[in-house]
Design a protein around this motif. Structure first.
Motif, PDB file in Angstrom:
ATOM      1  N   GLU A  70       0.726  -1.087   0.126  1.00  0.00           N
ATOM      2  CA  GLU A  70       0.218  -0.134  -0.240  1.00  0.00           C
ATOM      3  C   GLU A  70       0.593   1.148  -0.225  1.00  0.00           C
ATOM      4  O   GLU A  70       0.511   2.022  -0.917  1.00  0.00           O
ATOM      5  CB  GLU A  70      -0.707   0.137   1.518  1.00  0.00           C
ATOM      6  CG  GLU A  70      -2.188   1.330   1.053  1.00  0.00           C
ATOM      7  CD  GLU A  70      -2.527   1.143  -0.515  1.00  0.00           C
ATOM      8  OE1 GLU A  70      -3.178   2.369  -0.652  1.00  0.00           O
ATOM      9  OE2 GLU A  70      -3.102   0.213  -0.637  1.00  0.00           O
ATOM     10  N   GLY A  71       1.885   1.116   0.343  1.00  0.00           N
ATOM     11  CA  GLY A  71       2.780   2.212   0.390  1.00  0.00           C
ATOM     12  C   GLY A  71       3.373   2.755  -0.900  1.00  0.00           C
ATOM     13  O   GLY A  71       3.448   3.890  -1.572  1.00  0.00           O
ATOM     14  N   LEU A  72       2.963   1.408  -1.800  1.00  0.00           N
ATOM     15  CA  LEU A  72       4.080   1.671  -2.988  1.00  0.00           C
ATOM     16  C   LEU A  72       2.595   2.229  -3.892  1.00  0.00           C
ATOM     17  O   LEU A  72       2.809   2.591  -4.657  1.00  0.00           O
ATOM     18  CB  LEU A  72       4.213   0.422  -3.587  1.00  0.00           C
ATOM     19  CG  LEU A  72       5.894   0.117  -3.073  1.00  0.00           C
ATOM     20  CD1 LEU A  72       5.905  -1.437  -3.481  1.00  0.00           C
ATOM     21  CD2 LEU A  72       7.161   0.353  -3.219  1.00  0.00           C
ATOM     22  N   ASN A  88      -3.111   7.153   2.721  1.00  0.00           N
ATOM     23  CA  ASN A  88      -1.939   6.130   3.496  1.00  0.00           C
ATOM     24  C   ASN A  88      -3.300   5.034   4.441  1.00  0.00           C
ATOM     25  O   ASN A  88      -2.867   4.064   4.108  1.00  0.00           O
ATOM     26  CB  ASN A  88      -0.980   6.435   2.684  1.00  0.00           C
ATOM     27  CG  ASN A  88      -0.168   4.958   2.971  1.00  0.00           C
ATOM     28  OD1 ASN A  88       0.318   4.262   4.235  1.00  0.00           O
ATOM     29  ND2 ASN A  88      -0.104   4.048   2.405  1.00  0.00           N
ATOM     30  N   TYR A  89      -3.129   5.617   5.614  1.00  0.00           N
ATOM     31  CA  TYR A  89      -2.876   4.704   6.557  1.00  0.00           C
ATOM     32  C   TYR A  89      -4.604   5.036   6.899  1.00  0.00           C
ATOM     33  O   TYR A  89      -4.784   3.464   7.123  1.00  0.00           O
ATOM     34  CB  TYR A  89      -2.826   6.373   7.950  1.00  0.00           C
ATOM     35  CG  TYR A  89      -1.169   6.638   8.235  1.00  0.00           C
ATOM     36  CD1 TYR A  89      -0.212   6.494   7.789  1.00  0.00           C
ATOM     37  CD2 TYR A  89      -1.014   7.871   9.098  1.00  0.00           C
ATOM     38  CE1 TYR A  89       1.198   6.439   8.089  1.00  0.00           C
ATOM     39  CE2 TYR A  89      -0.230   8.507   9.386  1.00  0.00           C
ATOM     40  CZ  TYR A  89       0.903   7.479   8.337  1.00  0.00           C
ATOM     41  OH  TYR A  89       2.018   8.374   8.711  1.00  0.00           O
ATOM     42  N   LYS A  90      -5.406   5.008   6.281  1.00  0.00           N
ATOM     43  CA  LYS A  90      -6.502   5.028   5.942  1.00  0.00           C
ATOM     44  C   LYS A  90      -6.978   3.684   5.668  1.00  0.00           C
ATOM     45  O   LYS A  90      -8.021   2.450   5.555  1.00  0.00           O
ATOM     46  CB  LYS A  90      -7.890   5.588   5.030  1.00  0.00           C
ATOM     47  CG  LYS A  90      -9.082   5.499   5.237  1.00  0.00           C
ATOM     48  CD  LYS A  90     -10.264   6.608   4.926  1.00  0.00           C
ATOM     49  CE  LYS A  90     -11.056   6.116   4.450  1.00  0.00           C
ATOM     50  NZ  LYS A  90     -12.143   6.889   3.289  1.00  0.00           N
ATOM     51  N   ASN A  91      -6.012   3.189   3.731  1.00  0.00           N
ATOM     52  CA  ASN A  91      -6.098   2.501   2.853  1.00  0.00           C
ATOM     53  C   ASN A  91      -5.289   0.876   3.831  1.00  0.00           C
ATOM     54  O   ASN A  91      -6.145   0.068   3.917  1.00  0.00           O
ATOM     55  CB  ASN A  91      -5.705   2.528   1.980  1.00  0.00           C
ATOM     56  CG  ASN A  91      -6.445   3.284   1.081  1.00  0.00           C
ATOM     57  OD1 ASN A  91      -7.478   3.280   0.831  1.00  0.00           O
ATOM     58  ND2 ASN A  91      -5.471   4.413   0.369  1.00  0.00           N
ATOM     59  N   LEU A  94      -7.948  -0.182   6.954  1.00  0.00           N
ATOM     60  CA  LEU A  94      -9.084  -1.188   5.790  1.00  0.00           C
ATOM     61  C   LEU A  94      -8.078  -2.688   5.505  1.00  0.00           C
ATOM     62  O   LEU A  94      -9.257  -3.669   5.767  1.00  0.00           O
ATOM     63  CB  LEU A  94      -9.166  -0.495   4.267  1.00  0.00           C
ATOM     64  CG  LEU A  94     -10.042   1.205   4.520  1.00  0.00           C
ATOM     65  CD1 LEU A  94     -10.726   1.622   3.426  1.00  0.00           C
ATOM     66  CD2 LEU A  94     -11.653   1.105   5.775  1.00  0.00           C
ATOM     67  N   LEU A  95      -7.012  -2.833   4.880  1.00  0.00           N
ATOM     68  CA  LEU A  95      -6.811  -3.670   4.154  1.00  0.00           C
ATOM     69  C   LEU A  95      -6.280  -4.352   5.759  1.00  0.00           C
ATOM     70  O   LEU A  95      -7.198  -6.106   5.365  1.00  0.00           O
ATOM     71  CB  LEU A  95      -5.161  -3.463   3.973  1.00  0.00           C
ATOM     72  CG  LEU A  95      -5.680  -2.966   2.593  1.00  0.00           C
ATOM     73  CD1 LEU A  95      -4.135  -2.366   2.239  1.00  0.00           C
ATOM     74  CD2 LEU A  95      -6.572  -4.236   1.286  1.00  0.00           C
ATOM     75  N   VAL A  96      -5.897  -4.055   6.556  1.00  0.00           N
ATOM     76  CA  VAL A  96      -5.646  -5.559   7.994  1.00  0.00           C
ATOM     77  C   VAL A  96      -7.022  -4.935   8.498  1.00  0.00           C
ATOM     78  O   VAL A  96      -6.550  -6.381   9.328  1.00  0.00           O
ATOM     79  CB  VAL A  96      -4.368  -3.944   9.164  1.00  0.00           C
ATOM     80  CG1 VAL A  96      -4.279  -4.723  10.140  1.00  0.00           C
ATOM     81  CG2 VAL A  96      -3.189  -3.667   8.520  1.00  0.00           C
ATOM     82  N   HIS A  97      -7.792  -4.526   8.545  1.00  0.00           N
ATOM     83  CA  HIS A  97      -9.191  -4.261   9.119  1.00  0.00           C
ATOM     84  C   HIS A  97     -10.108  -5.977   8.801  1.00  0.00           C
ATOM     85  O   HIS A  97     -10.736  -6.994   9.480  1.00  0.00           O
ATOM     86  CB  HIS A  97      -9.656  -3.761   9.499  1.00  0.00           C
ATOM     87  CG  HIS A  97      -9.428  -2.393  10.770  1.00  0.00           C
ATOM     88  ND1 HIS A  97      -9.507  -1.009  10.702  1.00  0.00           N
ATOM     89  CD2 HIS A  97      -9.196  -2.369  11.978  1.00  0.00           C
ATOM     90  CE1 HIS A  97      -8.922  -0.811  11.386  1.00  0.00           C
ATOM     91  NE2 HIS A  97      -8.279  -1.421  12.666  1.00  0.00           N
ATOM     92  N   ARG A  98      -9.881  -5.665   6.760  1.00  0.00           N
ATOM     93  CA  ARG A  98     -10.296  -6.921   6.513  1.00  0.00           C
ATOM     94  C   ARG A  98      -9.998  -8.044   6.782  1.00  0.00           C
ATOM     95  O   ARG A  98     -10.195  -9.207   6.930  1.00  0.00           O
ATOM     96  CB  ARG A  98     -10.163  -6.673   4.985  1.00  0.00           C
ATOM     97  CG  ARG A  98     -10.949  -7.090   4.452  1.00  0.00           C
ATOM     98  CD  ARG A  98     -11.766  -6.744   3.040  1.00  0.00           C
ATOM     99  NE  ARG A  98     -12.334  -7.913   2.257  1.00  0.00           N
ATOM    100  CZ  ARG A  98     -12.354  -8.077   1.177  1.00  0.00           C
ATOM    101  NH1 ARG A  98     -11.269  -7.475   0.488  1.00  0.00           N
ATOM    102  NH2 ARG A  98     -12.966  -8.878   0.360  1.00  0.00           N
ATOM    103  N   PHE A  99      -8.615  -8.425   6.719  1.00  0.00           N
ATOM    104  CA  PHE A  99      -7.649  -9.356   6.801  1.00  0.00           C
ATOM    105  C   PHE A  99      -8.190 -10.184   8.412  1.00  0.00           C
ATOM    106  O   PHE A  99      -8.028 -10.515   8.988  1.00  0.00           O
ATOM    107  CB  PHE A  99      -6.125  -9.277   7.227  1.00  0.00           C
ATOM    108  CG  PHE A  99      -5.382  -9.969   7.803  1.00  0.00           C
ATOM    109  CD1 PHE A  99      -4.861 -11.390   6.451  1.00  0.00           C
ATOM    110  CD2 PHE A  99      -4.710 -10.573   8.641  1.00  0.00           C
ATOM    111  CE1 PHE A  99      -4.274 -11.907   6.805  1.00  0.00           C
ATOM    112  CE2 PHE A  99      -4.193 -11.487   9.315  1.00  0.00           C
ATOM    113  CZ  PHE A  99      -3.687 -12.350   8.277  1.00  0.00           C
TER     114      PHE A  99
END
Length: 156
Positions: A70-72, A88-91, A94-99
């Motif tokens: 996501e940083g990239l 970026n932090y929001k994205n 979202l990814l980590v919470h989905r995981f």
């Protein structure tokens, strides 16, 4: 990458993990070509995040790989770009919470059902049939790869 590539990316991440790469490397290397990062460089960039960051059993390495990717994708490059950092932090969240929704946690020791005070020596476990049978790590690698592929395919 089209959505048809998702399962081939998941298969690639599986193969990498089963060949001995750690969880973070497996996810990152399966997707790093999308950002022009060659395999050896991808392996080095993501190496330290395996085992929940240096085998400390903190954030799952597969999740760390999603954060690196996501940083990239959306990482701010200007130190004063507050909005870019926030996006970026929001994205990443979202990814980590989905995981975590799919796996019950994003903390390595919780995923492995280890006690908080369990020792975490830096020596990697031997990759045996028993290791692969007992550990949920392969499933974490697959999940993180799918989640990031969906994010990549649906960016906008």
């Amino acid at each position: 990458m089209s959505s048809a590539d998702v399962e081939s990316r998941v298969l690639r991440a599986r193969e990498l993990f089963m060949s001995g790469y750690n969880c973070s490397q497996s996810v990152f290397m399966a997707l790093s070509d999308l950002y022009g990062i060659p395999g050896q460089q991808a392996a080095r960039l993501s190496a330290s995040f395996g085992g929940g960051v240096g085998r400390l059993r903190e954030m799952c390495g597969a999740c760390s790989a999603m954060a690196l990717l996501e940083g990239l994708e959306s990482g701010a490059t200007d130190a004063a770009d507050k909005e870019g950092k926030q996006a970026n932090y929001k994205n990443v969240q979202l990814l980590v919470h989905r995981f975590a929704e799919q796996n019950g946690s994003y903390i390595c020791r919780e995923l492995l059902q280890l006690r908080k005070d369990a020792p975490t020596p830096p020596v990697p476990d031997e990759r045996t049939a028993e290791y692969y049978r007992q550990r949920p790590c392969l499933r974490m690698v697959e999940t993180a790869t799918r989640i990031y592929c969906e994010r990549y395919n649906n960016k906008g």
